[in-house]
Write a protein that holds these residues in place. Structure first.
Motif, PDB file in Angstrom:
ATOM      1  N   VAL A 217      -6.998   0.546 -40.954  1.00 29.69           N
ATOM      2  CA  VAL A 217      -8.200   1.144 -40.378  1.00 29.69           C
ATOM      3  C   VAL A 217      -7.827   2.150 -39.286  1.00 29.69           C
ATOM      4  O   VAL A 217      -8.398   3.246 -39.214  1.00 29.69           O
ATOM      5  CB  VAL A 217      -9.137   0.058 -39.823  1.00 29.69           C
ATOM      6  CG1 VAL A 217     -10.279   0.682 -39.016  1.00 29.69           C
ATOM      7  CG2 VAL A 217      -9.695  -0.801 -40.956  1.00 29.69           C
ATOM      8  N   ALA A 218      -6.872   1.780 -38.440  1.00 30.15           N
ATOM      9  CA  ALA A 218      -6.449   2.678 -37.362  1.00 30.15           C
ATOM     10  C   ALA A 218      -5.895   3.980 -37.929  1.00 30.15           C
ATOM     11  O   ALA A 218      -6.250   5.079 -37.466  1.00 30.15           O
ATOM     12  CB  ALA A 218      -5.403   1.987 -36.489  1.00 30.15           C
ATOM     13  N   ARG A 219      -5.042   3.876 -38.940  1.00 32.83           N
ATOM     14  CA  ARG A 219      -4.451   5.077 -39.541  1.00 32.83           C
ATOM     15  C   ARG A 219      -5.515   5.922 -40.233  1.00 32.83           C
ATOM     16  O   ARG A 219      -5.506   7.167 -40.144  1.00 32.83           O
ATOM     17  CB  ARG A 219      -3.359   4.679 -40.530  1.00 32.83           C
ATOM     18  CG  ARG A 219      -2.665   5.848 -41.220  1.00 32.83           C
ATOM     19  CD  ARG A 219      -1.873   6.691 -40.225  1.00 32.83           C
ATOM     20  NE  ARG A 219      -1.213   7.801 -40.870  1.00 32.83           N
ATOM     21  CZ  ARG A 219       0.019   7.741 -41.396  1.00 32.83           C
ATOM     22  NH1 ARG A 219       0.699   6.610 -41.335  1.00 32.83           N
ATOM     23  NH2 ARG A 219       0.561   8.784 -41.964  1.00 32.83           N
TER      24      ARG A 219
ATOM     25  N   PHE B 122      -3.453  19.248 -51.239  1.00 32.44           N
ATOM     26  CA  PHE B 122      -3.836  17.926 -51.754  1.00 32.44           C
ATOM     27  C   PHE B 122      -5.001  17.354 -50.956  1.00 32.44           C
ATOM     28  O   PHE B 122      -5.961  16.824 -51.524  1.00 32.44           O
ATOM     29  CB  PHE B 122      -2.633  16.984 -51.678  1.00 32.44           C
ATOM     30  CG  PHE B 122      -2.949  15.553 -52.008  1.00 32.44           C
ATOM     31  CD1 PHE B 122      -2.948  15.115 -53.321  1.00 32.44           C
ATOM     32  CD2 PHE B 122      -3.239  14.638 -50.995  1.00 32.44           C
ATOM     33  CE1 PHE B 122      -3.247  13.785 -53.633  1.00 32.44           C
ATOM     34  CE2 PHE B 122      -3.541  13.313 -51.291  1.00 32.44           C
ATOM     35  CZ  PHE B 122      -3.544  12.893 -52.618  1.00 32.44           C
ATOM     36  N   ALA B 123      -4.944  17.485 -49.624  1.00 29.42           N
ATOM     37  CA  ALA B 123      -6.022  16.985 -48.778  1.00 29.42           C
ATOM     38  C   ALA B 123      -7.325  17.726 -49.036  1.00 29.42           C
ATOM     39  O   ALA B 123      -8.404  17.126 -49.090  1.00 29.42           O
ATOM     40  CB  ALA B 123      -5.625  17.108 -47.309  1.00 29.42           C
ATOM     41  N   ALA B 124      -7.235  19.049 -49.214  1.00 24.74           N
ATOM     42  CA  ALA B 124      -8.444  19.837 -49.473  1.00 24.74           C
ATOM     43  C   ALA B 124      -9.037  19.484 -50.835  1.00 24.74           C
ATOM     44  O   ALA B 124     -10.267  19.452 -50.997  1.00 24.74           O
ATOM     45  CB  ALA B 124      -8.100  21.327 -49.411  1.00 24.74           C
ATOM     46  N   ARG B 125      -8.176  19.203 -51.798  1.00 21.61           N
ATOM     47  CA  ARG B 125      -8.645  18.903 -53.157  1.00 21.61           C
ATOM     48  C   ARG B 125      -9.260  17.518 -53.270  1.00 21.61           C
ATOM     49  O   ARG B 125     -10.257  17.312 -53.962  1.00 21.61           O
ATOM     50  CB  ARG B 125      -7.471  19.040 -54.135  1.00 21.61           C
ATOM     51  CG  ARG B 125      -7.864  18.858 -55.602  1.00 21.61           C
ATOM     52  CD  ARG B 125      -6.704  19.186 -56.522  1.00 21.61           C
ATOM     53  NE  ARG B 125      -5.601  18.271 -56.384  1.00 21.61           N
ATOM     54  CZ  ARG B 125      -4.448  18.543 -55.772  1.00 21.61           C
ATOM     55  NH1 ARG B 125      -4.270  19.726 -55.211  1.00 21.61           N
ATOM     56  NH2 ARG B 125      -3.482  17.657 -55.701  1.00 21.61           N
ATOM     57  N   THR B 126      -8.683  16.543 -52.571  1.00 18.76           N
ATOM     58  CA  THR B 126      -9.136  15.155 -52.713  1.00 18.76           C
ATOM     59  C   THR B 126     -10.119  14.724 -51.632  1.00 18.76           C
ATOM     60  O   THR B 126     -10.797  13.702 -51.774  1.00 18.76           O
ATOM     61  CB  THR B 126      -7.941  14.193 -52.683  1.00 18.76           C
ATOM     62  OG1 THR B 126      -7.302  14.266 -51.394  1.00 18.76           O
ATOM     63  CG2 THR B 126      -6.932  14.540 -53.765  1.00 18.76           C
ATOM     64  N   GLY B 127     -10.184  15.490 -50.544  1.00 19.27           N
ATOM     65  CA  GLY B 127     -11.101  15.142 -49.461  1.00 19.27           C
ATOM     66  C   GLY B 127     -10.510  14.189 -48.444  1.00 19.27           C
ATOM     67  O   GLY B 127     -11.121  13.932 -47.398  1.00 19.27           O
ATOM     68  N   LEU B 128      -9.337  13.639 -48.718  1.00 22.72           N
ATOM     69  CA  LEU B 128      -8.664  12.726 -47.794  1.00 22.72           C
ATOM     70  C   LEU B 128      -7.193  13.102 -47.703  1.00 22.72           C
ATOM     71  O   LEU B 128      -6.610  13.647 -48.656  1.00 22.72           O
ATOM     72  CB  LEU B 128      -8.788  11.266 -48.257  1.00 22.72           C
ATOM     73  CG  LEU B 128     -10.189  10.638 -48.252  1.00 22.72           C
ATOM     74  CD1 LEU B 128     -10.114   9.232 -48.851  1.00 22.72           C
ATOM     75  CD2 LEU B 128     -10.773  10.584 -46.856  1.00 22.72           C
ATOM     76  N   HIS B 129      -6.570  12.785 -46.579  1.00 19.86           N
ATOM     77  CA  HIS B 129      -5.132  13.002 -46.427  1.00 19.86           C
ATOM     78  C   HIS B 129      -4.359  11.973 -47.247  1.00 19.86           C
ATOM     79  O   HIS B 129      -4.884  10.902 -47.580  1.00 19.86           O
ATOM     80  CB  HIS B 129      -4.725  12.882 -44.960  1.00 19.86           C
ATOM     81  CG  HIS B 129      -5.341  13.916 -44.081  1.00 19.86           C
ATOM     82  ND1 HIS B 129      -5.020  14.037 -42.743  1.00 19.86           N
ATOM     83  CD2 HIS B 129      -6.246  14.896 -44.327  1.00 19.86           C
ATOM     84  CE1 HIS B 129      -5.707  15.039 -42.213  1.00 19.86           C
ATOM     85  NE2 HIS B 129      -6.462  15.568 -43.152  1.00 19.86           N
ATOM     86  N   MET B 130      -3.111  12.294 -47.536  1.00 16.16           N
ATOM     87  CA  MET B 130      -2.260  11.339 -48.245  1.00 16.16           C
ATOM     88  C   MET B 130      -2.175  10.022 -47.489  1.00 16.16           C
ATOM     89  O   MET B 130      -2.233   8.932 -48.084  1.00 16.16           O
ATOM     90  CB  MET B 130      -0.856  11.933 -48.418  1.00 16.16           C
ATOM     91  CG  MET B 130       0.151  10.963 -49.036  1.00 16.16           C
ATOM     92  SD  MET B 130      -0.260  10.464 -50.722  1.00 16.16           S
ATOM     93  CE  MET B 130       0.323  11.918 -51.621  1.00 16.16           C
ATOM     94  N   GLY B 131      -2.064  10.097 -46.151  1.00 18.98           N
ATOM     95  CA  GLY B 131      -1.987   8.881 -45.343  1.00 18.98           C
ATOM     96  C   GLY B 131      -3.215   8.010 -45.499  1.00 18.98           C
ATOM     97  O   GLY B 131      -3.127   6.782 -45.462  1.00 18.98           O
TER      98      GLY B 131
END
Length: 299
Positions: A218-220, A236-245
């Motif tokens: 949750v923190a990350r 990748f972040a722009a395409r999926t809406g979330l960062h890899m992390g």
């Protein structure tokens, strides 16, 4: 915000390391060393208290296996999840230059623990509980080292404490490294210590590990909203809406919830008579989550 009011990381006078004679000590490497030392010190206190699944000698061996898992898993995980070009470069072994993946380190530690508990015939869940309590020490120090190195900065921001980082343009940015140090480190340290020392969580195999997994996940996930994605993963972040992390934390949170529910639904381990008795491991009597025997050690 006036230009003169903007904070600059360079004005802090921070350096990536310091010299002891001709030897350059990197803060990034020092953070890992201190994290392990503090974790080991606290682990020795934990195993002296009632309910320990291992002896002090086994705890010392465990730290060695965890170090291997952190270094190998963290670096290989970074190359796998964040920078695939490292696989074909000699830079893959240059751990001291930065570039470690928490999720890769976690996988590496789990593999190392699996080998360790099999050799020692201990309970995987119970040993994992004790390791989980100590991980946030290293997380906090590692994120502070990221800030000292001026790396892994956050997204552009107008908050009063935003600052300009070298190599990140002229825009003030969130010091997301400090956010991570506070949430993944300091806050989780408090939570894990309270659960271990002030509750009966240690008697429910998997509960501490589950709390850690949910907490760190949750923190990350939250901090990633303020953190600039790695340049090679921006698309990748722009395409999926979330960062890899963030994507990597979702299964971690799910596993943590499963461990907590499982631990709460199963009966707690029987406690030994007398507070001076520590429950140890390493015997062929160990079975499942709660296979332990009395060692007679004193806290």
């Amino acid at each position: 915000m006036l230009l003169s009011d903007v904070l600059h990381w360079a004005d802090l006078g921070l350096q990536p390391g310091f010299h002891i004679g001709p030897l350059l000590i990197h803060y990034y490497a020092l953070a890992y060393v201190l994290g392990v030392l503090i974790g080991f010190w606290h682990l020795t206190r934990m195993v002296r208290s009632p309910g320990s699944p291992m002896t002090e000698e086994q705890a010392g061996d465990l730290v060695f296996w965890c170090i291997l898992g952190i270094i190998l898993g963290g670096r290989l995980g970074y190359a796998t999840f964040y920078e695939a070009s490292l696989w074909t470069s000699v830079d893959l072994v240059k751990v001291w230059q930065g570039g470690m993946s928490f999720h890769g380190g976690l996988i590496g530690v789990l593999v190392a623990l699996a080998v360790f508990v099999r050799r020692q015939r201990l309970s995987m869940l119970r040993v994992l509980d004790y390791v989980a309590v100590n991980v946030p020490f290293g997380m906090m120090l590692g994120r502070i080292a990221n800030f000292i190195n001026g790396e892994l900065w956050g997204k552009p921001s107008t908050v009063p404490w935003a600052m300009v980082f070298p190599g990140a343009g002229d825009q003030p940015r969130h010091p997301s490294q400090l956010y991570e140090a506070a949430l993944e480190g300091a806050a989780l340290i408090v939570v894990m210590l309270l659960f271990f020392w002030r509750t009966q969580a240690r008697w429910r195999p998997g509960l501490l590990a589950g709390v850690f997994a949910v907490g760190i996940g949750v923190a990350r996930f939250i901090v990633e909203f303020f953190r600039e994605p790695d340049a090679q993963l921006a698309a990748f972040a722009a395409r999926t809406g979330l960062h890899m992390g963030q994507w990597l934390t979702l299964p971690l949170i799910a596993i943590g919830v499963f461990l907590i529910v499982r631990a709460r639904r199963r009966p707690a381990l029987p406690r030994a008579d007398g507070d001076d008795v520590v429950v140890g491991g390493g015997s062929s009597n160990n079975a499942g989550d709660g296979g332990e025997h009395r060692t007679g050690s004193r806290s």
